[in-house]
Motif scaffolding. Structure first.
Motif, PDB file in Angstrom:
ATOM      1  N   SER A 192       0.825  -1.225   0.000  1.00 23.50           N
ATOM      2  CA  SER A 192       0.000   0.000   0.000  1.00 23.50           C
ATOM      3  C   SER A 192       0.851   1.265   0.000  1.00 23.50           C
ATOM      4  CB  SER A 192      -0.972   0.013   1.183  1.00 23.50           C
ATOM      5  OG  SER A 192      -1.935  -1.022   1.063  1.00 23.50           O
ATOM      6  N   LEU A 193       2.040   1.169  -0.594  1.00 20.72           N
ATOM      7  CA  LEU A 193       2.903   2.337  -0.711  1.00 20.72           C
ATOM      8  C   LEU A 193       2.627   3.136  -1.975  1.00 20.72           C
ATOM      9  CD1 LEU A 193       6.286   0.803   0.513  1.00 20.72           C
ATOM     10  CD2 LEU A 193       4.810   2.402   1.734  1.00 20.72           C
ATOM     11  N   ASP A 194       1.710   2.658  -2.804  1.00 28.68           N
ATOM     12  CA  ASP A 194       1.333   3.391  -4.004  1.00 28.68           C
ATOM     13  C   ASP A 194       0.224   4.397  -3.717  1.00 28.68           C
ATOM     14  OD1 ASP A 194      -0.560   1.392  -3.522  1.00 28.68           O
ATOM     15  OD2 ASP A 194      -1.065   1.180  -5.644  1.00 28.68           O
ATOM     16  N   VAL A 195      -0.199   4.487  -2.458  1.00 29.37           N
ATOM     17  CA  VAL A 195      -1.245   5.420  -2.040  1.00 29.37           C
ATOM     18  C   VAL A 195      -0.613   6.476  -1.133  1.00 29.37           C
ATOM     19  CG1 VAL A 195      -3.409   5.668  -0.769  1.00 29.37           C
ATOM     20  CG2 VAL A 195      -3.024   3.642  -2.191  1.00 29.37           C
ATOM     21  N   ASP A 196      -0.954   7.719  -1.347  1.00 28.07           N
ATOM     22  CA  ASP A 196      -0.485   8.796  -0.480  1.00 28.07           C
ATOM     23  C   ASP A 196      -1.198   8.681   0.864  1.00 28.07           C
ATOM     24  OD1 ASP A 196       0.152  11.138   0.841  1.00 28.07           O
ATOM     25  OD2 ASP A 196      -0.116  12.416  -0.914  1.00 28.07           O
ATOM     26  N   GLY A 197      -0.448   8.292   1.890  1.00 26.15           N
ATOM     27  CA  GLY A 197      -1.027   8.135   3.221  1.00 26.15           C
ATOM     28  C   GLY A 197      -0.860   9.346   4.108  1.00 26.15           C
TER      29      GLY A 197
ATOM     30  N   LEU B  54       0.871   0.886  10.335  1.00 23.01           N
ATOM     31  CA  LEU B  54       0.341  -0.257   9.586  1.00 23.01           C
ATOM     32  C   LEU B  54      -0.545   0.215   8.444  1.00 23.01           C
ATOM     33  CD1 LEU B  54      -0.043  -3.305   9.205  1.00 23.01           C
ATOM     34  CD2 LEU B  54      -1.988  -3.166  10.787  1.00 23.01           C
ATOM     35  N   ARG B  55      -0.213  -0.228   7.254  1.00 28.96           N
ATOM     36  CA  ARG B  55      -1.073  -0.069   6.087  1.00 28.96           C
ATOM     37  C   ARG B  55      -1.529  -1.456   5.640  1.00 28.96           C
ATOM     38  NH1 ARG B  55       1.366   4.664   2.144  1.00 28.96           N
ATOM     39  NH2 ARG B  55       2.158   6.036   3.792  1.00 28.96           N
ATOM     40  N   PRO B  56      -2.602  -1.548   4.855  1.00 35.71           N
ATOM     41  CA  PRO B  56      -3.010  -2.868   4.367  1.00 35.71           C
ATOM     42  C   PRO B  56      -1.882  -3.564   3.605  1.00 35.71           C
ATOM     43  CG  PRO B  56      -4.748  -1.276   3.972  1.00 35.71           C
ATOM     44  CD  PRO B  56      -3.557  -0.496   4.456  1.00 35.71           C
ATOM     45  N   VAL B  57      -1.650  -4.821   3.931  1.00 34.87           N
ATOM     46  CA  VAL B  57      -0.741  -5.668   3.169  1.00 34.87           C
ATOM     47  C   VAL B  57      -1.619  -6.545   2.281  1.00 34.87           C
ATOM     48  CG1 VAL B  57       1.171  -7.289   3.238  1.00 34.87           C
ATOM     49  CG2 VAL B  57       0.852  -5.652   5.113  1.00 34.87           C
ATOM     50  N   LEU B  58      -1.421  -6.453   0.993  1.00 33.75           N
ATOM     51  CA  LEU B  58      -2.350  -7.053   0.043  1.00 33.75           C
ATOM     52  C   LEU B  58      -1.874  -8.419  -0.430  1.00 33.75           C
ATOM     53  CD1 LEU B  58      -2.870  -3.922  -2.243  1.00 33.75           C
ATOM     54  CD2 LEU B  58      -3.999  -4.442  -0.063  1.00 33.75           C
ATOM     55  N   PHE B  59      -2.776  -9.147  -1.076  1.00 27.60           N
ATOM     56  CA  PHE B  59      -2.345 -10.247  -1.929  1.00 27.60           C
ATOM     57  C   PHE B  59      -1.476  -9.638  -3.033  1.00 27.60           C
ATOM     58  CE2 PHE B  59      -6.114 -11.955   0.048  1.00 27.60           C
ATOM     59  CZ  PHE B  59      -5.842 -13.313   0.195  1.00 27.60           C
ATOM     60  N   TYR B  60      -0.618 -10.454  -3.629  1.00 30.59           N
ATOM     61  CA  TYR B  60       0.297  -9.917  -4.622  1.00 30.59           C
ATOM     62  C   TYR B  60      -0.420  -9.385  -5.861  1.00 30.59           C
ATOM     63  CZ  TYR B  60       3.864 -12.223  -1.814  1.00 30.59           C
ATOM     64  OH  TYR B  60       4.676 -12.616  -0.782  1.00 30.59           O
TER      65      TYR B  60
ATOM     66  N   GLY C  25      -6.834  -7.250  -3.081  1.00 29.42           N
ATOM     67  CA  GLY C  25      -6.084  -7.689  -4.254  1.00 29.42           C
ATOM     68  C   GLY C  25      -5.626  -6.519  -5.100  1.00 29.42           C
ATOM     69  N   ALA C  26      -6.576  -5.662  -5.479  1.00 27.09           N
ATOM     70  CA  ALA C  26      -6.240  -4.490  -6.297  1.00 27.09           C
ATOM     71  C   ALA C  26      -5.748  -3.329  -5.450  1.00 27.09           C
ATOM     72  CB  ALA C  26      -7.455  -4.063  -7.117  1.00 27.09           C
ATOM     73  N   GLY C  27      -6.095  -3.317  -4.155  1.00 22.76           N
ATOM     74  CA  GLY C  27      -5.618  -2.259  -3.271  1.00 22.76           C
ATOM     75  C   GLY C  27      -6.431  -0.987  -3.321  1.00 22.76           C
ATOM     76  N   GLU C  28      -7.724  -1.077  -3.672  1.00 23.32           N
ATOM     77  CA  GLU C  28      -8.580   0.105  -3.647  1.00 23.32           C
ATOM     78  C   GLU C  28      -8.666   0.624  -2.205  1.00 23.32           C
ATOM     79  OE1 GLU C  28     -10.636   3.152  -3.823  1.00 23.32           O
ATOM     80  OE2 GLU C  28     -10.280   2.195  -5.776  1.00 23.32           O
ATOM     81  N   PRO C  29      -8.215   1.866  -1.948  1.00 25.27           N
ATOM     82  CA  PRO C  29      -8.096   2.323  -0.561  1.00 25.27           C
ATOM     83  C   PRO C  29      -9.380   2.830   0.077  1.00 25.27           C
ATOM     84  CG  PRO C  29      -7.294   4.022  -2.037  1.00 25.27           C
ATOM     85  CD  PRO C  29      -7.643   2.838  -2.903  1.00 25.27           C
ATOM     86  N   ASP C  30     -10.429   3.045  -0.708  1.00 27.76           N
ATOM     87  CA  ASP C  30     -11.592   3.735  -0.148  1.00 27.76           C
ATOM     88  C   ASP C  30     -12.900   3.026  -0.470  1.00 27.76           C
ATOM     89  OD1 ASP C  30     -12.814   5.797   1.335  1.00 27.76           O
ATOM     90  OD2 ASP C  30     -13.272   6.912  -0.497  1.00 27.76           O
TER      91      ASP C  30
END
Length: 300
Positions: free
Chosen positions: A92-97, A120-126, A241-246
Motif C-alpha cells: 500500500s505504498l502506491d497510495v499517499d497516506g 500499519l497499512r493494508p498488506v495485500l495479496f500480490y 487484491g487491487a488495493g482500492e483504498p476507499d
C-alpha cells in the motif's frame, strides 16, 4: 528458477509506514503462509508472478529508517520496474497516506486503533488474480486448510525464486494454473473455477490498475461475473487484491461486529455503519482493516 539480484530501488512513503508492522500482520495472515518467516526484523521477502507478463520474481524489502524503504529485486531485467510497482502496491505504498493520521484526529475510535497499530497499512495479496484464487479455494472450508491447499498449488504449479540465499515458492502463473488437476484437496467445481480465474487474468480482466480506475460498484459488478465470485469475494479482490483504498466492506460481518463494539452502537445496521464510515474517507479500506485486526486480536 529466478535468482538474479538487481541494484536496490529506494522508496519514500508518503505518510506513516512501518515495515515491521507489515511483517507482524503477515505473521497472523493465514493466506501468507509462503512468506519467509526467517526474515530479519524490518525485512520481508516476497515471491510472486508479475501481473501482466506473469513471469516470476522475488523482492527483498528492508526499512533502513522511518521513510526509507529499500527493495532488491530478483527478476529478469525487463521485469524489474514492474516488480517494484507490484511490491509498492502490495505494501500500500502506491497510495499517499499523508492524510491518514487526520482520520484518527477527527474520530477518536480510529485514533485509538492507529495508536495501537502505528505505521500499519493494508498488506495485500500480490495481485487481484491471487486474491481471486484464494477466494475460490477458501470458500466453505477452514482458512488453515485452504492455506495448505494454496501452498500445495504453488509447490506443484508455481516456481522457485532464489532470493538472498533463500528459496521462495511463487504462486502458479495463470497459464500453469490452467493445467491444474486433482487430487489437491479441491472438488472439480473449484478446480474449474480456478481455471476460469486464470483465463480472466490472462485476458487482463484482473489487472489491478484497470480495476481501480473503475468506480468501485462497477468493478465489483465486473468481478462478480467470474464463476464462484459473490459480493463478499468481489470486495476482497478489489480491496485486498487491487488495493482500492476507499471502499466500505458492507459484506464483512466481522468488521461490522467490531464497529458496533467500539462505537457502542449494538443495534446499528449495515447502513448505519456505512454512515459512520463516511468519516474515514478517503481511507475506508485502510480503517476497515484496523477494525478487522482488532477484532481478531480481541477474540484470540
Amino acid at each position: 528458477m529466478t535468482s538474479m539480484l538487481h541494484r536496490p530501488a529506494e522508496l519514500r512513503p508518503d505518510g506513516p509506514f512501518d515495515l515491521a508492522a507489515s511483517a507482524r500482520f503477515l505473521e497472523a495472515f493465514t493466506p501468507a503462509g509462503r512468506m519467509d518467516a526467517a526474515a530479519a526484523p524490518g525485512t520481508l521477502r516476497f515471491a510472486f508472478p508479475i501481473e501482466g507478463s506473469w513471469q516470476h520474481a522475488g523482492a527483498l524489502i528492508r526499512q533502513r529508517a522511518p521513510g526509507d524503504i529499500e527493495i532488491s529485486v530478483a527478476a529478469e531485467e525487463e521485469n524489474v520496474e514492474a516488480t517494484v510497482r507490484q511490491v509498492r502496491r502490495t505494501l500500500s505504498l502506491d497510495v499517499d497516506g499523508g492524510g491518514f493520521p487526520a482520520i484518527g484526529a477527527r474520530d477518536p475510535v480510529v485514533g485509538q486503533l492507529q495508536a495501537r497499530y502505528p505505521g500499519l497499512r493494508p498488506v495485500l495479496f500480490y495481485s487481484p488474480y491471487e486474491a481471486a484464487c484464494w477466494t475460490i479455494v477458501t470458500n466453505r472450508i477452514r482458512t488453515t486448510q485452504a492455506a495448505r491447499i494454496k501452498q500445495r498449488i504453488a509447490e506443484l504449479y508455481g516456481e522457485i525464486v532464489e532470493l538472498d540465499g533463500h528459496r521462495l515458492t511463487s504462486f502458479a502463473a495463470p497459464a500453469a494454473l490452467q493445467e491444474i488437476e486433482g487430487p489437491i484437496g479441491l472438488p472439480e467445481v473449484k478446480i474449474e473455477r480456478l481455471r476460469a480465474v486464470a483465463r480472466a487474468a490472462q485476458a487482463g480482466l484482473l489487472d489491478a490498475q484497470p480495476l481501480r480506475a473503475l468506480e468501485p460498484d462497477d468493478a465489483l459488478r465486473l468481478l462478480q461475473r467470474l464463476p464462484g465470485i459473490g459480493p463478499f469475494s468481489a470486495q476482497l479482490i478489489l480491496v485486498r487484491g487491487a488495493g482500492e483504498p476507499d471502499v466500505f466492506p458492507d459484506k464483512d460481518v466481522r468488521l461490522h461486529e467490531e464497529m458496533r463494539e467500539l462505537y457502542a452502537v449494538p443495534e446499528a445496521g449495515v447502513d448505519d455503519l456505512a454512515v459512520i464510515a463516511e468519516r474515514w474517507r478517503p481511507y475506508r479500506s485502510w480503517v476497515g482493516l484496523l477494525f478487522r485486526i482488532h477484532h481478531e486480536a480481541r477474540l484470540a
